[in-house]
Design a protein around this motif. Structure first.
Motif, PDB file in Angstrom:
ATOM      1  N   SER A  21      39.522  47.996  32.958  1.00 42.62           N
ATOM      2  CA  SER A  21      38.714  47.340  33.979  1.00 42.62           C
ATOM      3  C   SER A  21      39.006  45.838  34.020  1.00 42.62           C
ATOM      4  O   SER A  21      39.129  45.253  35.102  1.00 42.62           O
ATOM      5  CB  SER A  21      37.235  47.571  33.697  1.00 42.62           C
ATOM      6  OG  SER A  21      36.434  46.854  34.604  1.00 42.62           O
ATOM      7  N   LEU A  22      39.138  45.218  32.855  1.00 43.41           N
ATOM      8  CA  LEU A  22      39.437  43.793  32.793  1.00 43.41           C
ATOM      9  C   LEU A  22      40.777  43.488  33.454  1.00 43.41           C
ATOM     10  O   LEU A  22      40.886  42.566  34.270  1.00 43.41           O
ATOM     11  CB  LEU A  22      39.458  43.320  31.333  1.00 43.41           C
ATOM     12  CG  LEU A  22      39.896  41.870  31.106  1.00 43.41           C
ATOM     13  CD1 LEU A  22      38.878  40.911  31.705  1.00 43.41           C
ATOM     14  CD2 LEU A  22      40.095  41.601  29.632  1.00 43.41           C
ATOM     15  N   LEU A  23      41.799  44.253  33.145  1.00 46.18           N
ATOM     16  CA  LEU A  23      43.128  44.026  33.729  1.00 46.18           C
ATOM     17  C   LEU A  23      43.118  44.252  35.238  1.00 46.18           C
ATOM     18  O   LEU A  23      43.672  43.459  36.003  1.00 46.18           O
ATOM     19  CB  LEU A  23      44.162  44.931  33.063  1.00 46.18           C
ATOM     20  CG  LEU A  23      44.500  44.590  31.608  1.00 46.18           C
ATOM     21  CD1 LEU A  23      45.423  45.642  31.027  1.00 46.18           C
ATOM     22  CD2 LEU A  23      45.113  43.210  31.506  1.00 46.18           C
ATOM     23  N   ARG A  24      42.481  45.332  35.667  1.00 43.54           N
ATOM     24  CA  ARG A  24      42.425  45.651  37.095  1.00 43.54           C
ATOM     25  C   ARG A  24      41.713  44.535  37.876  1.00 43.54           C
ATOM     26  O   ARG A  24      42.200  44.076  38.905  1.00 43.54           O
ATOM     27  CB  ARG A  24      41.720  46.994  37.290  1.00 43.54           C
ATOM     28  CG  ARG A  24      41.734  47.511  38.695  1.00 43.54           C
ATOM     29  CD  ARG A  24      41.143  48.913  38.812  1.00 43.54           C
ATOM     30  NE  ARG A  24      39.833  49.045  38.203  1.00 43.54           N
ATOM     31  CZ  ARG A  24      39.573  49.731  37.080  1.00 43.54           C
ATOM     32  NH1 ARG A  24      40.538  50.347  36.442  1.00 43.54           N
ATOM     33  NH2 ARG A  24      38.352  49.801  36.598  1.00 43.54           N
ATOM     34  N   ASN A  25      40.573  44.082  37.364  1.00 46.37           N
ATOM     35  CA  ASN A  25      39.814  43.044  38.061  1.00 46.37           C
ATOM     36  C   ASN A  25      40.521  41.691  38.011  1.00 46.37           C
ATOM     37  O   ASN A  25      40.442  40.912  38.965  1.00 46.37           O
ATOM     38  CB  ASN A  25      38.407  42.931  37.483  1.00 46.37           C
ATOM     39  CG  ASN A  25      37.559  44.123  37.868  1.00 46.37           C
ATOM     40  OD1 ASN A  25      37.668  44.637  38.972  1.00 46.37           O
ATOM     41  ND2 ASN A  25      36.729  44.587  36.961  1.00 46.37           N
ATOM     42  N   THR A  26      41.226  41.414  36.914  1.00 39.32           N
ATOM     43  CA  THR A  26      41.984  40.165  36.820  1.00 39.32           C
ATOM     44  C   THR A  26      43.114  40.145  37.842  1.00 39.32           C
ATOM     45  O   THR A  26      43.320  39.149  38.538  1.00 39.32           O
ATOM     46  CB  THR A  26      42.548  39.979  35.393  1.00 39.32           C
ATOM     47  OG1 THR A  26      41.453  39.938  34.468  1.00 39.32           O
ATOM     48  CG2 THR A  26      43.353  38.704  35.281  1.00 39.32           C
ATOM     49  N   LEU A  27      43.837  41.245  37.955  1.00 40.43           N
ATOM     50  CA  LEU A  27      44.927  41.321  38.938  1.00 40.43           C
ATOM     51  C   LEU A  27      44.397  41.226  40.363  1.00 40.43           C
ATOM     52  O   LEU A  27      44.976  40.528  41.205  1.00 40.43           O
ATOM     53  CB  LEU A  27      45.723  42.607  38.747  1.00 40.43           C
ATOM     54  CG  LEU A  27      46.593  42.677  37.494  1.00 40.43           C
ATOM     55  CD1 LEU A  27      47.200  44.062  37.339  1.00 40.43           C
ATOM     56  CD2 LEU A  27      47.677  41.623  37.546  1.00 40.43           C
ATOM     57  N   ALA A  28      43.305  41.925  40.641  1.00 42.93           N
ATOM     58  CA  ALA A  28      42.737  41.891  41.990  1.00 42.93           C
ATOM     59  C   ALA A  28      42.255  40.483  42.343  1.00 42.93           C
ATOM     60  O   ALA A  28      42.482  40.000  43.456  1.00 42.93           O
ATOM     61  CB  ALA A  28      41.591  42.889  42.100  1.00 42.93           C
ATOM     62  N   SER A  29      41.613  39.813  41.401  1.00 45.28           N
ATOM     63  CA  SER A  29      41.124  38.451  41.653  1.00 45.28           C
ATOM     64  C   SER A  29      42.276  37.478  41.859  1.00 45.28           C
ATOM     65  O   SER A  29      42.210  36.600  42.713  1.00 45.28           O
ATOM     66  CB  SER A  29      40.254  37.978  40.486  1.00 45.28           C
ATOM     67  OG  SER A  29      39.114  38.792  40.374  1.00 45.28           O
ATOM     68  N   THR A  30      43.334  37.631  41.073  1.00 43.96           N
ATOM     69  CA  THR A  30      44.505  36.762  41.226  1.00 43.96           C
ATOM     70  C   THR A  30      45.151  36.967  42.593  1.00 43.96           C
ATOM     71  O   THR A  30      45.516  36.000  43.273  1.00 43.96           O
ATOM     72  CB  THR A  30      45.525  37.043  40.103  1.00 43.96           C
ATOM     73  OG1 THR A  30      44.889  36.819  38.843  1.00 43.96           O
ATOM     74  CG2 THR A  30      46.736  36.157  40.226  1.00 43.96           C
ATOM     75  N   ALA A  31      45.278  38.220  43.010  1.00 46.19           N
ATOM     76  CA  ALA A  31      45.868  38.508  44.325  1.00 46.19           C
ATOM     77  C   ALA A  31      45.000  37.936  45.442  1.00 46.19           C
ATOM     78  O   ALA A  31      45.522  37.354  46.404  1.00 46.19           O
ATOM     79  CB  ALA A  31      46.041  40.014  44.502  1.00 46.19           C
ATOM     80  N   LEU A  32      43.692  38.080  45.332  1.00 40.31           N
ATOM     81  CA  LEU A  32      42.787  37.561  46.359  1.00 40.31           C
ATOM     82  C   LEU A  32      42.861  36.036  46.431  1.00 40.31           C
ATOM     83  O   LEU A  32      42.930  35.458  47.525  1.00 40.31           O
ATOM     84  CB  LEU A  32      41.352  38.006  46.082  1.00 40.31           C
ATOM     85  CG  LEU A  32      40.296  37.554  47.077  1.00 40.31           C
ATOM     86  CD1 LEU A  32      40.595  38.112  48.461  1.00 40.31           C
ATOM     87  CD2 LEU A  32      38.916  37.997  46.616  1.00 40.31           C
ATOM     88  N   ALA A  33      42.875  35.384  45.277  1.00 37.85           N
ATOM     89  CA  ALA A  33      42.959  33.920  45.256  1.00 37.85           C
ATOM     90  C   ALA A  33      44.275  33.448  45.860  1.00 37.85           C
ATOM     91  O   ALA A  33      44.306  32.476  46.630  1.00 37.85           O
ATOM     92  CB  ALA A  33      42.813  33.405  43.824  1.00 37.85           C
ATOM     93  N   THR A  34      45.363  34.123  45.523  1.00 34.88           N
ATOM     94  CA  THR A  34      46.670  33.761  46.077  1.00 34.88           C
ATOM     95  C   THR A  34      46.674  33.921  47.597  1.00 34.88           C
ATOM     96  O   THR A  34      47.193  33.065  48.322  1.00 34.88           O
ATOM     97  CB  THR A  34      47.773  34.624  45.441  1.00 34.88           C
ATOM     98  OG1 THR A  34      47.748  34.432  44.024  1.00 34.88           O
ATOM     99  CG2 THR A  34      49.140  34.267  45.978  1.00 34.88           C
ATOM    100  N   ALA A  35      46.093  35.014  48.078  1.00 36.08           N
ATOM    101  CA  ALA A  35      46.035  35.248  49.525  1.00 36.08           C
ATOM    102  C   ALA A  35      45.211  34.173  50.221  1.00 36.08           C
ATOM    103  O   ALA A  35      45.591  33.684  51.292  1.00 36.08           O
ATOM    104  CB  ALA A  35      45.451  36.630  49.808  1.00 36.08           C
ATOM    105  N   LYS A  36      44.100  33.774  49.621  1.00 37.66           N
ATOM    106  CA  LYS A  36      43.255  32.751  50.239  1.00 37.66           C
ATOM    107  C   LYS A  36      43.950  31.391  50.263  1.00 37.66           C
ATOM    108  O   LYS A  36      43.882  30.669  51.256  1.00 37.66           O
ATOM    109  CB  LYS A  36      41.917  32.664  49.523  1.00 37.66           C
ATOM    110  CG  LYS A  36      41.030  33.862  49.813  1.00 37.66           C
ATOM    111  CD  LYS A  36      39.608  33.594  49.410  1.00 37.66           C
ATOM    112  CE  LYS A  36      38.744  34.759  49.768  1.00 37.66           C
ATOM    113  NZ  LYS A  36      38.290  34.714  51.150  1.00 37.66           N
ATOM    114  N   VAL A  37      44.639  31.041  49.179  1.00 34.80           N
ATOM    115  CA  VAL A  37      45.347  29.761  49.136  1.00 34.80           C
ATOM    116  C   VAL A  37      46.469  29.745  50.167  1.00 34.80           C
ATOM    117  O   VAL A  37      46.633  28.769  50.916  1.00 34.80           O
ATOM    118  CB  VAL A  37      45.896  29.481  47.716  1.00 34.80           C
ATOM    119  CG1 VAL A  37      46.898  28.344  47.719  1.00 34.80           C
ATOM    120  CG2 VAL A  37      44.748  29.165  46.765  1.00 34.80           C
TER     121      VAL A  37
END
Length: 120
Positions: A21-37
């Motif tokens: 769960s930690l890895l999945r949520n970390t990857l999803a958050s990183t992808a979302l932040a990258t998309a927003k930037v």
């Protein structure tokens, strides 16, 4: 058997589930932040082109509804990628034509900026 022995099997499963769960949520958050930037940078670069029509077309393309399925999302993504590449290619080619036909350097720079933003 003691309680710790019986719960030992469950403990490693719980740790594995938590790690996953930690890895999945970390990857999803990183992808979302990258998309927003990248979206914010694209918006700023589009505004720098000083072409209201281009900014409106870009905003309309980005404001499309959310896809209902993965297949629809992939199809929409491929369509948007194709449109962006086409806009970028024409945006990079038109400043060269404008300069060749006696256009101003400023207009050529605006067109080149649109091409870079569209291609990105």
């Amino acid at each position: 058997r003691c309680l710790l022995e019986r719960r030992g099997n469950e403990l490693h499963l719980a740790v594995a589930r938590g790690t996953s769960s930690l890895l999945r949520n970390t990857l999803a958050s990183t992808a979302l932040a990258t998309a927003k930037v990248s979206g914010t940078l694209g918006h700023g670069l589009a505004a720098l082109t000083l072409d209201d029509d281009f900014v409106r077309r870009r905003a309309a393309r980005r404001a499309a509804r959310r896809p209902a399925s993965l297949a629809e999302g992939l199809r929409d993504g491929a369509s948007n990628l194709r449109a962006s590449v086409e806009d970028g290619a024409s945006g990079l080619a038109s400043p060269v034509r404008d300069l060749r036909d006696g256009g101003s350097v400023g207009r050529a720079l605006v067109g080149a900026g649109q091409g870079v933003v569209s291609a990105g």
